[in-house]
Structures are given as structure tokens and as C-alpha cells.
Design an enzyme around this catalytic site. Sequence first.
Site, PDB file in Angstrom:
ATOM      1  N   SER A   1      41.726  32.749  43.644  1.00 33.06           N
ATOM      2  CA  SER A   1      41.536  32.929  42.201  1.00 33.06           C
ATOM      3  C   SER A   1      40.667  31.867  41.536  1.00 33.06           C
ATOM      4  CB  SER A   1      42.885  32.973  41.495  1.00 33.06           C
ATOM      5  OG  SER A   1      43.514  34.213  41.714  1.00 33.06           O
TER       6      SER A   1
ATOM      7  N   LYS B   1      37.771  33.036  39.452  1.00 28.63           N
ATOM      8  CA  LYS B   1      37.835  33.356  38.026  1.00 28.63           C
ATOM      9  C   LYS B   1      37.081  32.364  37.149  1.00 28.63           C
ATOM     10  CE  LYS B   1      42.184  35.966  38.334  1.00 28.63           C
ATOM     11  NZ  LYS B   1      42.837  35.757  39.619  1.00 28.63           N
TER      12      LYS B   1
ATOM     13  N   SER C   1      46.167  33.570  35.578  1.00 31.27           N
ATOM     14  CA  SER C   1      45.430  34.104  36.727  1.00 31.27           C
ATOM     15  C   SER C   1      45.569  35.614  36.866  1.00 31.27           C
ATOM     16  CB  SER C   1      45.892  33.417  38.023  1.00 31.27           C
ATOM     17  OG  SER C   1      44.901  33.524  39.021  1.00 31.27           O
TER      18      SER C   1
ATOM     19  N   LYS D   1      41.417  25.277  37.600  1.00 28.41           N
ATOM     20  CA  LYS D   1      41.929  26.572  38.096  1.00 28.41           C
ATOM     21  C   LYS D   1      42.557  26.452  39.485  1.00 28.41           C
ATOM     22  CE  LYS D   1      42.716  30.954  37.660  1.00 28.41           C
ATOM     23  NZ  LYS D   1      43.899  30.802  38.545  1.00 28.41           N
TER      24      LYS D   1
END
Length: 317
Positions: free
Chosen positions: A40, A43, A95, A196
Site C-alpha cells: 500500500s 498509494k 489505506s 505510509k
Amino acid sequence: MSIQLPLFASASAAAEIAMELTTGTTLFERNADSKLPMASTTKIMTAIIIIEDCNLDEELTVDTKAVGVEGSSIYLKENEQIDVRDLLYGLMLRSGNDSAAALAIYHSGSIEKFVEEMNSRAKSIGTENTSFTNPSGLPDESHYTTARDLCKIACYAMRNETFKKVVGTKSYSGKFRSFANKNKMLSLCEGANGIKTGYTLKAGRCLVSSCEREGMDVVSVVLNCPEMYERSCEIFDECFSQYALVKLDENNVFMSDRVLCKVEKSRNYVVKKGNLLDFKVKPIVNDKKHNKSGGVVAILEISDQNGLLFEEKLYSI
């Protein structure tokens, strides 16, 4: 310029890197060019495209293709009304894979078209070994990056104030939704301000982090790292203990053969802590290489006890 640090004792990531944000100087790297899945942390690319291209206050209707997406979710419902800002925070704080799909469709009309934009934008940032096949980071053989490329993307994104605000938010209350940030780095590490997390069985634990201390901001990436938080904190502590940021200000005035001069624009440099810097002005005598008619009258050499670090052109005032 690439500055190498010794390997840290508890190195546990498949690949890792740390860069100074404003200059892009590499402070530490290990296996930084290995192609790996990034889960993720994908992202980050999705978010910066939305921030740069979209009106965050615009409301939209959730497309059916964004409902029930595999993996982490903010549980969007078909035809739900929501604004881009809430989807963005849901993307980065929780997320949400469904949020990624909704934003991709909103931006480009389809996930496939948005992925094309992701790959194009990544190349424009300077990546060399990155391939996106989706906006969320779901496993795919053709979805990969390197620690170096991902750090370049993260540095680029963190220079955007809106992005920086989003990923540094611990809790968010929007018009339609409220979210708590599940990135523990914001509480675990002094100066941490983003960005992140990521996890899949194939990618392992991945973390892209940013940390600011003493006027310097360092971005780190660890891929497939079981102790991703501890490892990232260790990297930051080592980088900040050894390096500092020096600003060469455009307002500083130098003298060359009785001519007042200065650099064209302010620049930041990463230097080793404890090293004394020497600034030497060298007038240009033979002007074959430098364009004196353009106002360049000298070269500023910045050195430490180990030799020359940087050079800058000096322009007459």
C-alpha cells in the site's frame, strides 16, 4: 552525491534507503535498486496525483467498481455521496483500497486509465524501475518498485504542503467521514511527520517514513521489513546523528577582485556533522567554460578537511 553509512547492526529489510528531502541526497542505502512489491505504499503515488490534479472539495457518487474491493477498506457503498478530501484521507490514514479505486475512477474515468497516469507521472519524477498495475498496491507480478524509486516519489510528494498535512494527521474529521491514522510512526519517532505503511503476504511489511529534526527532513523506505517501525527509527537516529543541512543563501554577498557577487539562488547541502567548512572564491580568469557575459565572475568552492564538496557559480551584483 551519495553518502554511504555503515550497515546498521539490526538490518532486517530486503531493501532500504534514506534521502534528505530538499536535495535528494542519499544518506544510506542497501539493496536500493532491487525490484520488489511495495503493497500500500503504492498509494503515495495515487494521493499526489489526486492532490495535484483535483478539487478536494468536490463531491462525487461512489462507482460500483469501487465497492467491495479486496483488502483494507473504508467500506464505501454503491452510490454513496462523499467528497474527494474524505476519500484522500481514507486512502492515506486507513489505506482504503476501495478509496483508491474510487479516486482513480473519479480522476481518469477508469482504473486502467489512472494506472497509465501513475506510470507516466512516476517517470516524470525520475523513477527508473517502477511499474504500477493498480492504484492501491494489491499483489501483481507486474506491480513493483525499488527502494530508491519509492523514496524519490515520497520526497516529491512530501514537498507538497497538502500531501504533507494529510500524511501527518493523526486523526481526521471530514464532512462525510472521520478517520484515525494507523501509521504508528507518528507517535513512535521524534520528529516523524508521515507517510505510509503497507503490507501483503508477498510484499511483507513496508514503510515509507519522513522525519524532521534540526531543520533537516529525512525520508526513509524499508521494504519487506518485519520490524519496520524499529528499523526506520534506527535509520533516522543514525542519519540525524551524522549529518546536517547547510543553506547557501542567495542574499550572502561575496567579493571577487573587488566585485560584489552572490549565488543565483539559495541552495541546501548535506554535510557531515563536525566537519569545518571552508568557502573559497576563485575568480574566473580564462572564460572558456563559464559565460562571463551572463554575469558569472567567480566560482565558490565549498570544502571540508577531506576536500572539495560543492561548487557554485557566483554572479556579479
